[in-house]
Motif scaffolding. Structure first.
Motif, PDB file in Angstrom:
ATOM      1  N   LYS A  10       2.406   1.762  -3.412  1.00  0.00           N
ATOM      2  CA  LYS A  10       1.433   2.316  -4.359  1.00  0.00           C
ATOM      3  C   LYS A  10       1.234   3.808  -4.121  1.00  0.00           C
ATOM      4  O   LYS A  10       1.174   4.582  -5.070  1.00  0.00           O
ATOM      5  CB  LYS A  10       0.094   1.580  -4.236  1.00  0.00           C
ATOM      6  CG  LYS A  10       0.114   0.176  -4.781  1.00  0.00           C
ATOM      7  CD  LYS A  10      -1.246  -0.480  -4.579  1.00  0.00           C
ATOM      8  CE  LYS A  10      -1.300  -1.857  -5.180  1.00  0.00           C
ATOM      9  NZ  LYS A  10      -2.636  -2.470  -5.048  1.00  0.00           N
TER      10      LYS A  10
ATOM     11  N   ASN B  17      -7.713 -10.861 -14.131  1.00  0.00           N
ATOM     12  CA  ASN B  17      -8.439 -10.259 -15.250  1.00  0.00           C
ATOM     13  C   ASN B  17      -9.011 -11.288 -16.205  1.00  0.00           C
ATOM     14  O   ASN B  17      -9.852 -10.971 -17.023  1.00  0.00           O
ATOM     15  CB  ASN B  17      -7.548  -9.280 -16.009  1.00  0.00           C
ATOM     16  CG  ASN B  17      -7.200  -8.075 -15.160  1.00  0.00           C
ATOM     17  OD1 ASN B  17      -7.910  -7.740 -14.215  1.00  0.00           O
ATOM     18  ND2 ASN B  17      -6.100  -7.430 -15.485  1.00  0.00           N
TER      19      ASN B  17
ATOM     20  N   TYR C 217       0.828  -1.207   0.000  1.00  0.00           N
ATOM     21  CA  TYR C 217       0.000   0.000   0.000  1.00  0.00           C
ATOM     22  C   TYR C 217       0.862   1.256   0.000  1.00  0.00           C
ATOM     23  O   TYR C 217       0.636   2.188  -0.775  1.00  0.00           O
ATOM     24  CB  TYR C 217      -0.944  -0.021   1.206  1.00  0.00           C
ATOM     25  CG  TYR C 217      -1.885   1.156   1.250  1.00  0.00           C
ATOM     26  CD1 TYR C 217      -2.923   1.275   0.336  1.00  0.00           C
ATOM     27  CD2 TYR C 217      -1.733   2.145   2.206  1.00  0.00           C
ATOM     28  CE1 TYR C 217      -3.791   2.356   0.372  1.00  0.00           C
ATOM     29  CE2 TYR C 217      -2.596   3.231   2.257  1.00  0.00           C
ATOM     30  CZ  TYR C 217      -3.624   3.332   1.335  1.00  0.00           C
ATOM     31  OH  TYR C 217      -4.474   4.401   1.372  1.00  0.00           O
TER      32      TYR C 217
ATOM     33  N   GLY D 291       0.797  -4.687 -10.130  1.00  0.00           N
ATOM     34  CA  GLY D 291       0.521  -5.792 -11.043  1.00  0.00           C
ATOM     35  C   GLY D 291       0.482  -7.176 -10.431  1.00  0.00           C
ATOM     36  O   GLY D 291       0.517  -8.166 -11.155  1.00  0.00           O
TER      37      GLY D 291
ATOM     38  N   GLN E 265       2.036   3.705  -8.759  1.00  0.00           N
ATOM     39  CA  GLN E 265       2.078   2.587  -9.703  1.00  0.00           C
ATOM     40  C   GLN E 265       1.109   1.473  -9.322  1.00  0.00           C
ATOM     41  O   GLN E 265       0.879   1.212  -8.139  1.00  0.00           O
ATOM     42  CB  GLN E 265       3.489   1.974  -9.735  1.00  0.00           C
ATOM     43  CG  GLN E 265       4.571   2.871 -10.227  1.00  0.00           C
ATOM     44  CD  GLN E 265       5.947   2.213 -10.091  1.00  0.00           C
ATOM     45  OE1 GLN E 265       6.118   1.183  -9.455  1.00  0.00           O
ATOM     46  NE2 GLN E 265       6.936   2.846 -10.703  1.00  0.00           N
ATOM     47  N   ASP E 266       0.581   0.813 -10.342  1.00  0.00           N
ATOM     48  CA  ASP E 266      -0.110  -0.462 -10.155  1.00  0.00           C
ATOM     49  C   ASP E 266       0.997  -1.505 -10.138  1.00  0.00           C
ATOM     50  O   ASP E 266       1.742  -1.654 -11.106  1.00  0.00           O
ATOM     51  CB  ASP E 266      -1.069  -0.722 -11.323  1.00  0.00           C
ATOM     52  CG  ASP E 266      -1.686  -2.114 -11.287  1.00  0.00           C
ATOM     53  OD1 ASP E 266      -1.471  -2.867 -10.319  1.00  0.00           O
ATOM     54  OD2 ASP E 266      -2.394  -2.452 -12.252  1.00  0.00           O
TER      55      ASP E 266
ATOM     56  N   ARG F  21      -2.875  -9.160 -11.665  1.00  0.00           N
ATOM     57  CA  ARG F  21      -3.351  -9.028 -13.052  1.00  0.00           C
ATOM     58  C   ARG F  21      -3.962 -10.324 -13.560  1.00  0.00           C
ATOM     59  O   ARG F  21      -4.831 -10.301 -14.421  1.00  0.00           O
ATOM     60  CB  ARG F  21      -2.207  -8.591 -13.964  1.00  0.00           C
ATOM     61  CG  ARG F  21      -1.887  -7.129 -13.798  1.00  0.00           C
ATOM     62  CD  ARG F  21      -1.031  -6.586 -14.939  1.00  0.00           C
ATOM     63  NE  ARG F  21      -0.669  -5.226 -14.618  1.00  0.00           N
ATOM     64  CZ  ARG F  21       0.571  -4.824 -14.366  1.00  0.00           C
ATOM     65  NH1 ARG F  21       1.568  -5.659 -14.467  1.00  0.00           N
ATOM     66  NH2 ARG F  21       0.810  -3.573 -14.055  1.00  0.00           N
TER      67      ARG F  21
END
Length: 172
Positions: free
Chosen positions: A148, A162, A145, A156, A153-154, A159
Motif C-alpha cells: 500500500k 462495505n 502494508y 481491496g 493503492q487500495d 471491500r
C-alpha cells in the motif's frame, strides 16, 4: 460440522492459502526494485519477508510436522538484497505452501498432541501449525502494508465489509 481437530486443520489450510494469494497479489503489484527496497538496514524488504515465510513454513510444517528434511538457512533469508526474480519468489512460496497444505491435510487429528522439536522449540503439532499460521499472517500484514505504501493503492481485500449482508458471509 466436523470435530474441533478437523475444523482447526481445515481453517489452517484455508488461511495459509488465502494469505499466500494475497502475497502473490502484492508481488504482482510491485516492481522488482520495490520488492527489494529497504528504508534502512534494520528493515526487511518484501522479498526478504517472502523468503523468510517460505523458510519458516518449510521448516515448521513441511519438515517438522511432515517429516521432510530441514534444509532451512534462516540467515540467508534476511541477507538477500535481490537477485531472486519476482516469479521465482512467488513460485517457491506457492510450492512450499502446497507442500505444507499436503502435510496438514494428511495429518491424522490424533497427532495434534504429539510433541516435536522445531528450531529448538518443544511444541505440540497443534502449536507448530498455530504458530506458523499466526507468523504467516503477521508478515503478510507487513507485506500488504508495504505494498500500500509503495503503490498508493487500495488492495481491496476487505471491500466485502462495505455491505452488511456480505459481511455475515465472509471470513475475517
Amino acid at each position: 460440522m466436523g470435530s474441533a481437530e478437523h475444523l482447526f486443520l481445515d481453517y489452517s489450510v484455508r488461511k495459509l492459502r488465502q494469505l499466500t494469494g494475497r502475497i502473490e497479489d502484492c508481488l504482482g503489484r510491485l516492481t522488482e526494485e520495490q520488492i527489494w527496497a529497504r528504508g534502512t538496514e534494520t528493515e526487511n524488504a518484501v522479498g526478504n519477508l517472502v523468503l523468510h515465510l517460505t523458510g519458516n513454513v518449510r521448516q515448521w510444517i513441511v519438515a517438522g510436522v511432515g517429516g521432510k528434511p530441514d534444509i532451512r538457512q534462516r540467515d540467508t533469508e534476511f541477507a538477500a538484497r535481490g537477485g531472486t526474480p519476482v516469479a521465482e519468489l512467488a513460485a517457491h512460496l506457492r510450492s512450499v505452501i502446497d507442500a505444507a497444505v499436503g502435510a496438514i491435510e494428511d495429518l491424522a487429528p490424533e497427532r495434534l498432541t504429539e510433541r516435536l522439536t522445531v528450531q529448538g522449540y518443544h511444541v505440540t503439532v497443534l502449536e507448530a501449525i498455530y504458530a506458523v499460521v499466526e507468523h504467516f499472517a503477521g508478515h503478510t500484514g507487513q507485506i500488504i502494508y508495504a505494498t500500500k505504501l509503495l503503490t498508493g493503492q487500495d488492495l481491496g481485500y476487505h471491500r466485502y465489509l462495505n455491505t452488511t449482508a456480505s459481511h455475515r458471509e465472509a471470513t475475517p
